[in-house]
Enzyme design. Structure first.
Site, PDB file in Angstrom:
ATOM      1  N   ASP A   1       1.004  -1.022   0.157  1.00 20.66           N
ATOM      2  CA  ASP A   1      -0.099  -0.373  -0.042  1.00 20.66           C
ATOM      3  C   ASP A   1       1.355   1.428  -0.162  1.00 20.66           C
ATOM      4  OD1 ASP A   1      -2.385  -1.665  -0.054  1.00 20.66           O
ATOM      5  OD2 ASP A   1      -2.344  -1.464   2.176  1.00 20.66           O
TER       6      ASP A   1
ATOM      7  N   ASP B   1      -6.968  -1.509  -4.960  1.00 16.31           N
ATOM      8  CA  ASP B   1      -8.049  -1.257  -3.822  1.00 16.31           C
ATOM      9  C   ASP B   1      -8.802   0.385  -4.656  1.00 16.31           C
ATOM     10  OD1 ASP B   1      -6.393  -2.913  -2.049  1.00 16.31           O
ATOM     11  OD2 ASP B   1      -5.385  -1.780  -0.720  1.00 16.31           O
TER      12      ASP B   1
END
Length: 166
Positions: free
Chosen positions: A126, A144
């Site tokens: 991330d 995402d």
């Protein structure tokens, strides 16, 4: 309902999934190779946005990230089942259903991007950090984002009036 050829089915839209997957992997490799790990090494971009490099061992919003590792395979399996189901639905859709096929493709591309991370690294990379004041949204990535955008598109599609086939 007549069977659609591959060329006339929504499968034609898998090119978008490939683009999402490729962009996601390239960005993650750049982040892993050129940024130091951790929140303390974040790069402030805007007053509400940072770039950073963190690992997510769980699912959305780090769900189950504190577990012993079994969740890696659970989330991989779920994602692969969802990808297969969406591809089945795309195969049954006409290619002219651009909105729905685009949504499916975005979800597939994002899911495969995160599955690749789970299999290759054991975690998802991330790098996007949005915040307001001292309140940070959980870090996330392009995969995402594509999954969320695709899901919102499907919800909106539920409100769209569709012409009944003759």
């Amino acid at each position: 309902m007549t069977e659609l050829t591959l060329k006339r089915s929504g499968i034609r839209w898998l090119w978008l999934a490939v683009v999402v997957f490729a962009l996601d992997i390239v960005i993650k490799l750049v982040v892993m190779n050129h940024m130091d790990y951790g929140w303390q090494h974040r790069i402030e971009v805007l007053p509400f946005f940072n770039l950073l490099y963190v690992h997510n061992y769980g699912a959305a919003f780090s769900f189950l990230s504190d577990q012993t590792g079994w969740q890696r395979w659970l989330f991989t399996g779920i994602a692969l089942l969802v990808v297969l189901l969406l591809m089945y639905w795309m195969r049954r859709q006409p290619a002219s259903e651009r909105w729905t096929n685009s949504a499916y493709a975005m979800i597939i591309g994002g899911a495969v991007g995160n599955v690749f991370d789970r299999i290759a690294h054991g975690f998802v990379v991330d790098y996007l950090d949005f915040y307001w004041g001292g309140h940070h949204w959980p870090a996330f990535n392009l995969a995402d984002s594509a999954i969320c955008i695709g899901a919102v598109m499907l919800i909106l599609d539920g409100f769209r009036r569709k012409d009944e086939p003759k």
